[in-house]
Motif scaffolding. Structure first.
Motif, PDB file in Angstrom:
ATOM      1  N   LEU A  53       0.946  -1.255   0.063  1.00  0.00           N
ATOM      2  CA  LEU A  53      -0.060   0.031   0.024  1.00  0.00           C
ATOM      3  C   LEU A  53       0.976   1.388   0.015  1.00  0.00           C
ATOM      4  O   LEU A  53       1.052   2.171  -0.874  1.00  0.00           O
ATOM      5  N   PHE A  54       1.575   1.310   1.025  1.00  0.00           N
ATOM      6  CA  PHE A  54       2.557   2.624   1.426  1.00  0.00           C
ATOM      7  C   PHE A  54       3.329   2.946   0.081  1.00  0.00           C
ATOM      8  O   PHE A  54       3.340   4.192  -0.489  1.00  0.00           O
ATOM      9  N   PRO A  55       3.942   2.067  -0.402  1.00  0.00           N
ATOM     10  CA  PRO A  55       5.091   2.429  -1.406  1.00  0.00           C
ATOM     11  C   PRO A  55       4.238   2.910  -2.913  1.00  0.00           C
ATOM     12  O   PRO A  55       5.143   3.499  -3.525  1.00  0.00           O
ATOM     13  N   PHE A  56       3.095   2.577  -2.900  1.00  0.00           N
ATOM     14  CA  PHE A  56       2.406   2.859  -4.267  1.00  0.00           C
ATOM     15  C   PHE A  56       1.472   3.862  -4.088  1.00  0.00           C
ATOM     16  O   PHE A  56       0.673   4.290  -5.062  1.00  0.00           O
ATOM     17  N   TYR A  57       1.515   4.597  -3.058  1.00  0.00           N
ATOM     18  CA  TYR A  57       0.297   5.701  -2.943  1.00  0.00           C
ATOM     19  C   TYR A  57       0.366   6.810  -3.977  1.00  0.00           C
ATOM     20  O   TYR A  57      -0.546   6.783  -4.363  1.00  0.00           O
ATOM     21  N   THR A  58       1.473   7.218  -4.200  1.00  0.00           N
ATOM     22  CA  THR A  58       1.719   8.333  -5.127  1.00  0.00           C
ATOM     23  C   THR A  58       1.477   7.767  -6.453  1.00  0.00           C
ATOM     24  O   THR A  58       0.897   8.509  -7.528  1.00  0.00           O
ATOM     25  N   GLU A  59       2.240   6.714  -6.917  1.00  0.00           N
ATOM     26  CA  GLU A  59       2.300   6.123  -8.256  1.00  0.00           C
ATOM     27  C   GLU A  59       0.844   5.790  -8.434  1.00  0.00           C
ATOM     28  O   GLU A  59       0.570   6.048  -9.763  1.00  0.00           O
ATOM     29  N   ILE A  60      -0.074   5.098  -7.831  1.00  0.00           N
ATOM     30  CA  ILE A  60      -1.228   4.751  -8.235  1.00  0.00           C
ATOM     31  C   ILE A  60      -2.238   5.805  -8.691  1.00  0.00           C
ATOM     32  O   ILE A  60      -2.707   6.009  -9.462  1.00  0.00           O
ATOM     33  N   ASP A  61      -2.048   6.948  -7.926  1.00  0.00           N
ATOM     34  CA  ASP A  61      -2.622   8.362  -7.989  1.00  0.00           C
ATOM     35  C   ASP A  61      -2.269   8.760  -9.338  1.00  0.00           C
ATOM     36  O   ASP A  61      -3.433   9.248 -10.059  1.00  0.00           O
TER      37      ASP A  61
END
Lengths: 604, 604
Positions: A53-61
């Protein structure tokens, strides 16, 4: 990128010290769970958060989702997360063993949910919706429906949704027009459109199961003619193969935030070939859906507190590391190095505000979860009613305070970073966009406020308020035994009296038939009420901290943790609780018909 | 897409009826301008907005800007707009004829600016920055600098910027380290980095002229060693050809909103070949820059009010057209058609809040612009000082209120649309992202609040507050002649006394040397002060409306316009002004050292 998004220490403080999870676990229903198991669950939540979850917070956005050739594509990491959740058994955490769950207390799933939601709120929506819709089937569905759906949903093979909103109705559920025509083959034929269906369709899931509200032909007008159906995207044919069920995705809404979660517009039955299966009895759909909505409301409140938590730690980290300016008392020492911005009073204020919202909001949600747990496990019918009454009363508050104050909280977090907070180099701007949905999801603040004032307060003839007063008294009694908390006890007692005064006045108006006027400022009443409720939660936490300091002689980080709790309580009572004064002035202003009778032509 | 973004009728009401532009135009300085000319300018602003700004609001946001191979690319429509502005003579609107301007009152440029900023706030930044920086050169530069730069800038051939912020200093301008080394050729050699330089570089402009703060070698530490330089991206060689001036764009920040305007990070003098020319005298740069910053602060306040205006009209249009639910009194009539949401009390409240913020904020900005005009044109030195004192006092408020309350206002606008407001199908989500920058630009709210309390209030020994009290008294005297306004006169008078009480207490602390404590809650003081100031503006507008109704017998739309003014004033006094109560409670709480002495370790 900030390293911390939530305080596990605080969650354990709430579970163990403030809300006494051990007491809940004593119930035979939770015989399989002990505090060690609870800690393992929190560890597992941290593990999933840190890996998926946390590592992809920005990337997924940034990737958003796409809709092309009728297909919705989401970020591949989301699929991995959903799979991991199914494998870890997290989706049915609070379900009974009978329904394939882990039979965990709500308090525990609230804690694990807070961790994951703080790590990546939008992605958590997928599994949260599957859990909520599977719970509806498990609670009210036939044996056949349960067998067919809940297993596949809890294992995360099939996605669940809640399909309420229609384009022409919005919040006004009584105006739903989707229709269901009975057949003699056990199913109904569904026809209608739904919008804003979160995670309502995407490549990578085997099937999507819509829990859809619709009217059976000839049903009464209004909310009493609404039934609940299971409407899968793919249905089984005679041979058990999944075939198209005439549920077409017409489009997805693109949103300011929570971009990970596609908000789907679907059309059911365009080819007159959409099958749906009734859940429970006809015309009782809305009462069933309310179970899910109540759970979901706490979930949205939790999401608000969790996003605000992530923003708080991101801004706290920045404030501790960013040198800028000098303290007022050292302004003239130009040759001195700059101080860290956390040393500026205004930055401290913004940080304390955030902490008070995050930990005050979480505390209220844990309180509600505890009521839910006790309501389910107590064998004393009077106690059960009391817990239910308290849960009913506080649910709209536990949804709204972390949403509305969470929005302000994230904004203060962004402000701590100045111009940097507004750039995409830091996560604050995404928190700011994401959290804004929380005051809209599951009933807007206006709707929650009407629920609180009209249904929960006036609808119980004020009895719910008496229950609350008893709960508050437990805290003030305990707090009164510490000299340096007495000032706050008095303040809270006075505010509780103010709450009663305001409520009586509004109740009086309602009794005189001036219902429109009595409810006109329900949203202000909500804020007024919330500030008092959160003050109660803060005094509760501070009292526990005080007791621990007096009896336990804590040292080092532990001591600072408790001191910080007391300090933040003081902040909330000094800066936030006084806001009730202005709200009360307005709410007690009998004379005014400002927003009720004014013609719309006067708003130009 | 909403059709209306600002009320021209309201701007004319403010110009003509509330602030009496004719009185200002009587000055010989404005001999060339009459009210007809003013109307033509507003028409021209609407024309440019409708052709170049409003239609591209969303499109330009979606395109963002790009930075590749050292080149910044912006949306081509922005270039067309900039050209149109130069051709129409808008950039130098308020400049004197001598400096190539149109010699218009600030009140008029505020009105035209409000229109354009409401239409597309980010794009307007380009020309606003050129105007501000050209004005600095015109005001303080040598004849040679003026000749070389202002003409090209007012014609929009060259872009201007204000280059203050450095990575290590942020708001703390005294810590600027960019350096300037004198040469014997008339120029200095500049070296340093600047960040967040709006419109600081892009393809499509012939040149970029940075107004850059730096320290001349050996200058004193702190703010008294800062000088101002003209540092063009391209400089002229001996033959008058534009050549590279060693100003390199290192990157652009991507932002949550105002995506049209690239925020540039540039490096000057990396090859020791960056020429800059001193503006005015050495070490006086910050005092010069303050002229531009004060203008820019009013500009940011105007931007806040303008964005909130666009959001208000978008939500008003929606509320008037969207059927949903039924009035409380008609809940049981399920067969009745749904009502328009504007008929719900909570929606009316959200609309009235927006209107009160937009028109209250605009009114204060017009008041400040009027003071600026009178300060410049009056021949009475005492009067001039008075206008200057009032302008100095109110500038941080006119910046902050429309920013902070504007952010809330746009949020309420979004809330009116429910889930739709959160989608990219409506402009509200963009307004919400765009307006958030206004509480950061040109000094954050924290900085503005310290400016208000420390410099403008305490720094004048309270004299500025006396000036304000006299201005308020003019309004209360006039308003007292109308019976139905008397209630509001009393309310405002009481609040003014509260303001004096709070100010005295904080001033007392400061006198005792407890400056850190006295200023700790400056941000709360700002909100407290703002609410009273905006109430004064609302009573002023309502009194003008009342007078017009009594003396002019207006009918139809005109009557509704006036009635709406009075109604919105009532709203502001009933819902917003009482917020001062909570703020005052906190500000009068002497005992507390909550945000001053708390160790940062207690914020965990």
């Amino acid at each position: 990128m900030a390293k911390k998004y939530i305080s596990i220490e605080n969650l354990k403080f709430l579970l163990n010290e403030v809300f006494n999870i051990e007491e809940v676990l004593e119930s035979p229903y939770y015989a399989e769970t002990d505090t060690e198991a609870v800690n393992m669950i929190l560890d597992a939540a941290v593990d999933i958060s840190d890996r998926h979850l946390f590592p992809f917070y920005t990337e997924i956005d940034r990737a958003d989702h796409t809709f092309e050739d009728g297909k919705v594509t989401i970020h591949p990491e989301i699929i991995k997360y959903i799979k991991a959740m199914g494998e870890a058994g997290f989706i049915g955490g609070s379900f009974s063993f009978e329904h394939g769950g882990q039979q965990l207390p709500q308090m525990v799933t609230a804690a694990s949910g807070a961790i994951m939601s703080a790590a990546n709120n939008g992605v958590v929506m997928f599994t949260g919706l599957t859990a909520g819709s599977a719970h509806l089937i498990a609670s009210f569905g036939s044996k056949e429906l349960k067998e067919k759906y809940t297993g596949k949903m809890l294992s995360s093979e099939w996605q669940g949704t809640m399909a309420l909103t229609e384009p022409q109705a919005g919040s006004s559920l009584s105006d739903i027009v989707s229709s269901a025509t009975p057949t003699d083959q056990g199913h109904y034929k569904l026809k209608g459109q739904k919008i804003f269906i979160s995670s309502g369709d995407y490549e990578g899931t085997e099937n999507v199961v819509h829990l859809m509200l619709a009217r059976i032909d000839g049903a009464p007008l209004g909310t009493k003619g609404i039934s609940l159906f299971v409407v899968p995207k793919l249905r089984e044919d005679e041979n058990g193969n999944l075939i198209d069920n005439d549920v077409t995705t017409a489009g997805v809404y693109h949103k300011m935030g929570q971009k990970s979660t596609p908000a789907v517009h679907y059309i059911a039955g365009d080819n007159d070939n959409c099958h749906g299966w009734l859940v429970g009895e006809p015309n009782k759909g809305l009462s069933y859906m309310f179970q899910m909505m109540n759970e979901a409301r706490l979930g949205v409140g939790l999401m608000g507190a969790a996003i605000a938590s992530a923003a708080y730690y991101a801004s706290l980290e920045y404030a501790n590391e960013r040198p800028q300016g000098r303290k007022i008392s050292e302004q003239s020492a130009k040759d001195k190095p700059q101080t860290f911005i956390i040393n500026h009073a205004d930055v401290k204020r913004m940080l304390l505000f955030q902490k008070s919202v995050v930990e005050g909001g979480l505390s209220l949600i844990f309180e509600c979860s505890r009521y839910a747990d006790l309501e389910m496990t107590t064998e004393d019918e009077t106690a059960r009613k009391r817990y239910k009454g308290l849960l009913d009363l506080l649910t709209p508050v536990a949804k709204t305070f972390p949403a509305e104050y969470g929005i302000k909280s994230v904004s203060e977090g962004m402000q701590c970073l100045g111009g940097f907070g507004y750039t995409t180099d830091f996560p604050l701007e995404q928190h700011y966009r994401d959290i804004r949905i929380t005051s809209i999801y599951e009933g807007t603040t206006g709707i929650q406020s009407l629920d609180l004032l009209a249904r929960k307060i006036m609808g119980t003839g004020g009895k719910s308020l008496m229950l609350l007063a008893e709960e508050v008294k437990k805290v003030t009694d305990e707090a009164s035994t510490y000299d340096d908390l007495k000032k706050y006890v008095t303040a809270l007692q006075e505010k509780l009296q103010d709450l009663q005064k305001v409520t009586q006045q509004l109740g009086g108006m309602a009794m005189q038939g001036k219902m429109e006027l009595a409810l006109a400022d329900a949203t202000l009443y909500m804020e007024f009420f919330s500030l008092i409720v959160i003050s109660w939660q803060w005094l509760k936490q501070a009292t526990v901290a005080k007791k621990a300091m007096v009896t336990g002689n804590p040292e080092g980080e532990k001591l600072k943790f408790y001191e910080s709790k007391i300090h933040t309580m003081r902040y909330f009572f000094s800066y936030e609780l006084p806001k009730t004064l202005g709200l009360m002035t307005r709410l007690m202003d009998k004379d005014d018909t400002l927003t009720v009778e004014v013609e719309k032509e006067l708003i130009v």
